[in-house]
Write a protein that holds these residues in place. Structure first.
Motif, short mmCIF file in Angstrom:
data_model
loop_
_atom_site.label_atom_id
_atom_site.label_comp_id
_atom_site.label_asym_id
_atom_site.label_seq_id
_atom_site.Cartn_x
_atom_site.Cartn_y
_atom_site.Cartn_z
N GLU A 166 0.83 -1.20 0.00
CA GLU A 166 0.00 0.00 0.00
C GLU A 166 0.87 1.25 0.00
OE1 GLU A 166 -3.25 0.46 -0.37
OE2 GLU A 166 -3.50 -1.69 -0.67
N TYR B 32 -6.99 1.34 -8.12
CA TYR B 32 -6.21 0.12 -7.89
C TYR B 32 -7.16 -1.05 -7.68
CZ TYR B 32 -1.87 2.79 -7.30
OH TYR B 32 -0.76 3.58 -7.50
N ARG C 86 -7.58 -4.64 -6.34
CA ARG C 86 -6.95 -5.64 -5.47
C ARG C 86 -7.86 -6.82 -5.15
NH1 ARG C 86 -1.95 -4.67 -3.40
NH2 ARG C 86 -1.21 -2.53 -3.11
N ARG D 279 -10.94 -7.95 -9.63
CA ARG D 279 -9.94 -8.42 -10.59
C ARG D 279 -10.59 -9.29 -11.65
NH1 ARG D 279 -4.18 -9.08 -10.45
NH2 ARG D 279 -4.30 -7.58 -8.74
N LEU E 39 -0.45 -6.06 -8.59
CA LEU E 39 -1.35 -4.91 -8.51
C LEU E 39 -1.69 -4.46 -9.92
CD1 LEU E 39 -2.78 -2.77 -6.74
CD2 LEU E 39 -0.71 -1.38 -6.92
#
Length: 201
Positions: free
Chosen positions: A34, A60, A62, A67, A87
């Motif tokens: 992070e 982002y 995660r 995803r 990432l």
């Protein structure tokens, strides 16, 4: 040693890491913390944009669910590496970037009326300057010793529908981030020489 190494104010290792030896990675390993994710943006934000507008927005990805949604929107050749990267970032621009004028340039807001009157100009300016910031983003990734895999091979309409359903952000780039994995690079591709692309008038 090149003229770029000789003229740079940063050391040769940094020139190589950010520019001369850096390449787009196609496989990844390791992790991105992070703190590193935050540092990428903290470096990106210092690059210049028109009127200091900073229209880039970074998402982002995660969670496993997010995803999977993103992977489904990628072209087939980009799915496996997007699924396995430590990432992934979706880069987009704020469709109402000019609405933030009092935050990014409070002492000079006269030009805002020009964008309010011309939505197409506002969209083009947001898009163009976010692309400019995307270049800074990639260099920021590299400056942290990580590799970037920027991709335009995606269904960005599907990404916008899934991640930005309110319509306030328009995606344009997906960037895989991490340490380079096994077979991350193929043969180096040719780059144009100075004489091929530069002229002085």
């Amino acid at each position: 040693m090149t003229i770029a190494h000789e003229e740079a104010v940063i050391d040769s290792a940094a020139v190589d890491a950010i520019f001369a030896e850096a390449r787009t990675a196609n496989s990844f390993t390791g992790e991105v913390t992070e703190d590193q994710a935050r540092a990428i943006y903290e470096l990106t934000k210092f690059g210049p944009t028109a009127f200091n507008s900073q229209p880039l927005r970074v998402t982002y990805v995660r969670s496993a669910e997010a995803r999977a949604t993103l992977v489904d929107a990628m072209m087939s050749g980009n799915r496996a590496k997007t699924a396995s990267a430590p990432l992934v970032a979706i880069l987009s621009y704020d469709a109402d970037w000019a609405g933030q004028w009092d935050k990014f340039l409070p002492e000079y807001n006269a030009p805002k009326a020009m964008y309010d009157a011309d939505p197409e100009l506002a969209a083009a300016t947001g898009n163009n300057n976010a692309h400019l910031q995307a270049g800074y983003f990639i260099l920021a990734v590299r400056s942290l010793g990580l590799s970037a895999g920027p991709m335009t091979g995606a269904d960005f309409n599907a990404i916008d529908t899934a991640f930005f359903p309110a319509g306030g952000q328009k995606s344009f780039l997906v960037v895989n981030i991490g340490q380079p994995g096994e077979g991350a690079w193929g043969a180096a591709k040719p780059k144009f020489a100075y004489e091929d692309v530069v002229r002085t008038v």
